[in-house]
Design a protein around this motif. Sequence first.
Motif, PDB file in Angstrom:
ATOM      1  N   ARG A 165      31.296 -67.970 -32.380  1.00 35.96           N
ATOM      2  CA  ARG A 165      32.145 -68.761 -33.552  1.00 35.96           C
ATOM      3  C   ARG A 165      31.326 -69.000 -35.055  1.00 35.96           C
ATOM      4  NH1 ARG A 165      34.078 -74.444 -29.940  1.00 35.96           N
ATOM      5  NH2 ARG A 165      35.063 -73.305 -28.271  1.00 35.96           N
ATOM      6  N   TYR A 166      32.084 -68.663 -35.905  1.00 36.17           N
ATOM      7  CA  TYR A 166      31.458 -68.553 -37.030  1.00 36.17           C
ATOM      8  C   TYR A 166      31.899 -69.872 -37.792  1.00 36.17           C
ATOM      9  CZ  TYR A 166      31.011 -63.731 -36.005  1.00 36.17           C
ATOM     10  OH  TYR A 166      30.691 -62.552 -35.268  1.00 36.17           O
ATOM     11  N   PHE A 167      30.928 -70.738 -38.544  1.00 40.37           N
ATOM     12  CA  PHE A 167      31.059 -71.715 -39.365  1.00 40.37           C
ATOM     13  C   PHE A 167      30.416 -71.367 -40.681  1.00 40.37           C
ATOM     14  CE2 PHE A 167      31.238 -73.293 -35.098  1.00 40.37           C
ATOM     15  CZ  PHE A 167      32.134 -74.079 -35.062  1.00 40.37           C
ATOM     16  N   THR A 168      31.332 -71.671 -41.509  1.00 43.10           N
ATOM     17  CA  THR A 168      30.786 -71.576 -43.096  1.00 43.10           C
ATOM     18  C   THR A 168      30.990 -72.858 -43.567  1.00 43.10           C
ATOM     19  OG1 THR A 168      31.880 -69.312 -43.222  1.00 43.10           O
ATOM     20  CG2 THR A 168      31.498 -70.272 -45.158  1.00 43.10           C
ATOM     21  N   ARG A 169      30.099 -73.326 -44.433  1.00 44.92           N
ATOM     22  CA  ARG A 169      29.765 -74.576 -44.767  1.00 44.92           C
ATOM     23  C   ARG A 169      30.321 -74.432 -46.221  1.00 44.92           C
ATOM     24  NH1 ARG A 169      23.981 -77.338 -43.101  1.00 44.92           N
ATOM     25  NH2 ARG A 169      24.560 -77.777 -41.027  1.00 44.92           N
ATOM     26  N   MET A 170      31.143 -75.124 -46.790  1.00 47.95           N
ATOM     27  CA  MET A 170      31.748 -75.007 -48.254  1.00 47.95           C
ATOM     28  C   MET A 170      30.565 -75.433 -49.336  1.00 47.95           C
ATOM     29  SD  MET A 170      34.091 -72.946 -47.325  1.00 47.95           S
ATOM     30  CE  MET A 170      34.825 -72.870 -49.040  1.00 47.95           C
TER      31      MET A 170
ATOM     32  N   TYR B 126      22.452 -70.378 -35.051  1.00 50.63           N
ATOM     33  CA  TYR B 126      21.801 -69.594 -35.936  1.00 50.63           C
ATOM     34  C   TYR B 126      22.563 -69.175 -37.149  1.00 50.63           C
ATOM     35  CZ  TYR B 126      24.357 -65.791 -33.829  1.00 50.63           C
ATOM     36  OH  TYR B 126      25.328 -64.884 -33.220  1.00 50.63           O
ATOM     37  N   ILE B 127      21.802 -68.800 -38.229  1.00 42.58           N
ATOM     38  CA  ILE B 127      22.444 -68.274 -39.517  1.00 42.58           C
ATOM     39  C   ILE B 127      22.526 -66.725 -39.676  1.00 42.58           C
ATOM     40  CG2 ILE B 127      22.127 -70.394 -40.478  1.00 42.58           C
ATOM     41  CD1 ILE B 127      19.788 -69.312 -42.145  1.00 42.58           C
ATOM     42  N   THR B 128      23.466 -66.192 -40.485  1.00 45.88           N
ATOM     43  CA  THR B 128      23.704 -64.838 -40.836  1.00 45.88           C
ATOM     44  C   THR B 128      24.080 -64.769 -42.206  1.00 45.88           C
ATOM     45  OG1 THR B 128      26.065 -64.827 -40.293  1.00 45.88           O
ATOM     46  CG2 THR B 128      24.620 -64.225 -38.289  1.00 45.88           C
ATOM     47  N   SER B 129      23.761 -63.596 -42.795  1.00 45.07           N
ATOM     48  CA  SER B 129      24.080 -63.492 -44.359  1.00 45.07           C
ATOM     49  C   SER B 129      24.145 -62.031 -44.574  1.00 45.07           C
ATOM     50  CB  SER B 129      23.094 -64.053 -45.083  1.00 45.07           C
ATOM     51  OG  SER B 129      21.871 -63.399 -45.041  1.00 45.07           O
ATOM     52  N   LYS B 130      24.370 -61.377 -45.639  1.00 45.62           N
ATOM     53  CA  LYS B 130      24.479 -59.937 -45.814  1.00 45.62           C
ATOM     54  C   LYS B 130      24.083 -60.078 -47.310  1.00 45.62           C
ATOM     55  CE  LYS B 130      29.451 -59.457 -46.400  1.00 45.62           C
ATOM     56  NZ  LYS B 130      30.662 -58.708 -46.205  1.00 45.62           N
ATOM     57  N   ILE B 131      23.476 -58.898 -47.906  1.00 44.77           N
ATOM     58  CA  ILE B 131      23.106 -58.597 -49.295  1.00 44.77           C
ATOM     59  C   ILE B 131      23.704 -57.141 -49.775  1.00 44.77           C
ATOM     60  CG2 ILE B 131      21.390 -58.412 -50.905  1.00 44.77           C
ATOM     61  CD1 ILE B 131      19.417 -59.718 -48.923  1.00 44.77           C
ATOM     62  N   ASN B 132      24.566 -57.228 -50.522  1.00 42.32           N
ATOM     63  CA  ASN B 132      25.226 -55.973 -51.088  1.00 42.32           C
ATOM     64  C   ASN B 132      24.409 -55.564 -52.165  1.00 42.32           C
ATOM     65  OD1 ASN B 132      27.294 -56.013 -49.062  1.00 42.32           O
ATOM     66  ND2 ASN B 132      28.651 -57.338 -50.308  1.00 42.32           N
ATOM     67  N   LEU B 133      24.029 -54.422 -52.137  1.00 39.72           N
ATOM     68  CA  LEU B 133      23.323 -53.870 -53.471  1.00 39.72           C
ATOM     69  C   LEU B 133      24.261 -52.697 -53.863  1.00 39.72           C
ATOM     70  CD1 LEU B 133      19.706 -53.683 -51.678  1.00 39.72           C
ATOM     71  CD2 LEU B 133      20.719 -55.524 -53.504  1.00 39.72           C
ATOM     72  N   VAL B 134      24.940 -53.009 -55.026  1.00 36.85           N
ATOM     73  CA  VAL B 134      25.816 -51.944 -55.463  1.00 36.85           C
ATOM     74  C   VAL B 134      25.063 -51.137 -56.705  1.00 36.85           C
ATOM     75  CG1 VAL B 134      28.273 -51.776 -56.298  1.00 36.85           C
ATOM     76  CG2 VAL B 134      27.568 -53.703 -54.822  1.00 36.85           C
ATOM     77  N   ASP B 135      25.227 -49.842 -56.553  1.00 31.26           N
ATOM     78  CA  ASP B 135      24.926 -49.152 -57.962  1.00 31.26           C
ATOM     79  C   ASP B 135      26.105 -48.355 -58.115  1.00 31.26           C
ATOM     80  OD1 ASP B 135      23.844 -47.527 -59.512  1.00 31.26           O
ATOM     81  OD2 ASP B 135      22.810 -46.284 -58.142  1.00 31.26           O
TER      82      ASP B 135
ATOM     83  N   ASN C 274      26.650 -69.288 -43.968  1.00 27.63           N
ATOM     84  CA  ASN C 274      27.247 -68.961 -42.825  1.00 27.63           C
ATOM     85  C   ASN C 274      26.540 -69.233 -41.074  1.00 27.63           C
ATOM     86  OD1 ASN C 274      29.184 -67.474 -44.156  1.00 27.63           O
ATOM     87  ND2 ASN C 274      27.681 -65.968 -44.690  1.00 27.63           N
ATOM     88  N   GLU C 275      27.081 -70.079 -40.515  1.00 25.18           N
ATOM     89  CA  GLU C 275      26.538 -70.456 -39.200  1.00 25.18           C
ATOM     90  C   GLU C 275      27.250 -70.072 -38.119  1.00 25.18           C
ATOM     91  OE1 GLU C 275      26.545 -74.654 -39.301  1.00 25.18           O
ATOM     92  OE2 GLU C 275      24.820 -74.785 -40.798  1.00 25.18           O
ATOM     93  N   LYS C 276      26.450 -69.464 -37.224  1.00 24.23           N
ATOM     94  CA  LYS C 276      27.157 -68.942 -35.961  1.00 24.23           C
ATOM     95  C   LYS C 276      26.595 -69.684 -34.755  1.00 24.23           C
ATOM     96  CE  LYS C 276      27.885 -64.173 -37.542  1.00 24.23           C
ATOM     97  NZ  LYS C 276      27.414 -62.657 -37.133  1.00 24.23           N
ATOM     98  N   TYR C 277      27.409 -69.906 -33.580  1.00 26.94           N
ATOM     99  CA  TYR C 277      27.059 -70.303 -32.461  1.00 26.94           C
ATOM    100  C   TYR C 277      27.301 -69.448 -31.423  1.00 26.94           C
ATOM    101  CZ  TYR C 277      27.030 -74.786 -34.722  1.00 26.94           C
ATOM    102  OH  TYR C 277      26.508 -75.947 -35.596  1.00 26.94           O
ATOM    103  N   ASP C 278      26.458 -69.165 -30.491  1.00 28.10           N
ATOM    104  CA  ASP C 278      26.586 -68.141 -29.353  1.00 28.10           C
ATOM    105  C   ASP C 278      27.036 -68.663 -28.374  1.00 28.10           C
ATOM    106  OD1 ASP C 278      26.056 -66.382 -27.553  1.00 28.10           O
ATOM    107  OD2 ASP C 278      24.262 -65.752 -27.949  1.00 28.10           O
ATOM    108  N   ALA C 279      28.515 -68.298 -27.875  1.00 27.15           N
ATOM    109  CA  ALA C 279      29.231 -69.156 -26.648  1.00 27.15           C
ATOM    110  C   ALA C 279      28.513 -69.231 -25.281  1.00 27.15           C
ATOM    111  CB  ALA C 279      30.515 -68.477 -26.709  1.00 27.15           C
ATOM    112  N   GLU C 280      27.660 -67.979 -25.074  1.00 19.51           N
ATOM    113  CA  GLU C 280      27.029 -67.909 -24.113  1.00 19.51           C
ATOM    114  C   GLU C 280      25.779 -68.849 -23.626  1.00 19.51           C
ATOM    115  OE1 GLU C 280      25.919 -63.696 -23.328  1.00 19.51           O
ATOM    116  OE2 GLU C 280      27.901 -63.170 -23.145  1.00 19.51           O
TER     117      GLU C 280
END
Length: 664
Positions: free
Chosen positions: A10-15, A175-184, A286-292
């Motif tokens: 499950r993905y949770f995003t704190r606005m 746990y938290i996830t994120s991504k970094i886009n490096l655009v050239d 971005n917060e995630k919850y591992d269902a298992e």
Amino acid sequence: MMRRKNDNKRYFTRMGTRKKVHAFVRVKPTDDFAHEMIKYGDDNKSIDIHIKKDLQKGVVNNKQTDWSFKLDGVLHNASQDLVYETVAKDVVAQALDGYNGTIMCYGQTGAGKTYTMTGTTENYKHRGILPRALQQGETNRIIASHTMNKNSSRSHCIFTIYVEAHSRTLSDEKYITSKINLVDLAGSERLKKSGSEGRVLKEATYINKSLSFLEQAIIALGDQKRDHIPFRQCKLTHALKDSLGGNCNMVLLTNIYGEASQLEETLSSLRFASRMKLVTTEPAINEKYDAERMVKNLEKELALLKQELAIHDSLANRTLVNYDPMDEIQIAEINSQVRRYLEGTLDEIDIINLRQIQEVFNQFRVVLSQQEQEVELTLRRKYTLIDKNDFAAISAVQKAGLMDVDGHLVGEPDGQGFGLGVTPFSAKPGKKAKSKKMFKEQLRPSTPPPKPVAFEDFKNERGSEINRIFKENKSILNERRKRASETTQRINAIKREMDVTKEALNFQKSLREKQGEYENKGLMIIDEEEFLLILKLKDLKKQYRTEYQDLRDLKAEIQYCQHLVDQCRHRLLMEFDIWYNESFFIPEDIQVSLKPGSSIRPGMVPISRIMSLGEDDQDKFSQLQQTELPEGPDSFSFYNAKVKTEQKHNYLKTMMGFQQAHRK
């Protein structure tokens, strides 16, 4: 907070709060720097461009010659370390906290975009923003040579780093996830300056086209009145959809030349940076919850709670308590206890826990359902029931001679206990007959009274209960309508106040932008008046949502109350028509069978049917006795048997008709 589901996670995003895109400018070092045309501000956050007027176009020349661009920083003669510290460090640090980030390099071909993003591999100090692992990705990029850059990148490059952070000490499912886009981005260029031909010319055309689509999307994002953003015009804008105006920290680094010969392209790049500063994003964690892991933690917590309950039960001397689901043997035992309790052989049922209480009530429902089915089967084996609204069946039974002179339905005179008839309303379960009731005998008027007058008498006497329910429902309906009207007025007042507050807030924002925006540690500084307006607008929106939800609930109640009022009105009018016809149009000798205690309920037989009843078999037999018996007294037994045979024949014919109708 928004939630998204994907497989077992499950993905949770704190606005978060909205913030503008940061835009920086890096000037490529050169020995031929145009000092008279390009000037920097004292705070290194602005750059001014000046172009001398072309005297060949005459004295009257209104062409613009001066431009000023306000940015978040101007990097001139800056090292790679300073560029990373200024542009990328905060974005990467916040990515470790769960915020998405995007760093984009834009500019003219040969202005230093790829050098800024990847650097060179010959010298460690000249490394760019991307790590050395990007070398493998760089080998897949196509390069070509033209007059502006011998190793010009002929494609856009988007490198994405995915980050997933877990706690070292806690075994939490979050746990938290994120991504970094490096655009050239590929370099924008003037075809007449680059001198491209053939395949390179075609590539340059596509590059400029995609950059034009990107600029259109940026302009649309900067316009607050635009609803549609053209992200699907090309693959570049579609791939950067989340970065542009999404939930990430966005930084634009514009690379420009410092030479006078490239001033036209420099102006174009700076305009792009200014438009990008108008775009706002909403960074969020971005917060995630591992269902298992959640299931395992819940199972562990459930086991601990059971152990704790067992300790409490042991201390309270309740050792027989079991919290597991009941099996079939336990359910059968509870069913037996319920049956014995209903029969009177068991005084009380022992209750141990909540689960047993629920099962006891469930078994009560099971026993009641079984008894209802048994009673229905018994009645169907002994009786043939006729619907009280089936007037054709009732008429057929009357013609078959199965009704006595008092209006009671009887069976064949063979002593088999057979009965056929309509159950009177007073004898139905749940209805207790009222005893010792006095009835007033009233003389029927020669002419029926007017219906309005009779309707008032009906509402006060026989229809008093229905009239009372009708008035109560109508009163509730009027009260709900009044509340809905008041709520609507409050909503309109709140909406007008919200509009006034929004206008005042927009005026304060425009005034702040004209006077200059101030930041402290990345936070926008606003005055007290604008802050109070923001709080007021937030409270008004909350009130509006609450009142609107109340209005929706009231509308649902009004619809239901209106249905009840219409139902009561229809019932009242229908009962009045029955009472009016039976009281003033049915003959007095037939009214005896309609009085309380008779087998025919008022309204069961239509007035047209009562007024057109023909002779039954008993009347025919009486007439036969008067005409035939005087001539042949010995024929009495013959005609009596004939009448009984006809009655039996009519009865069998009627029952066959009932069975066929039941099959249909």
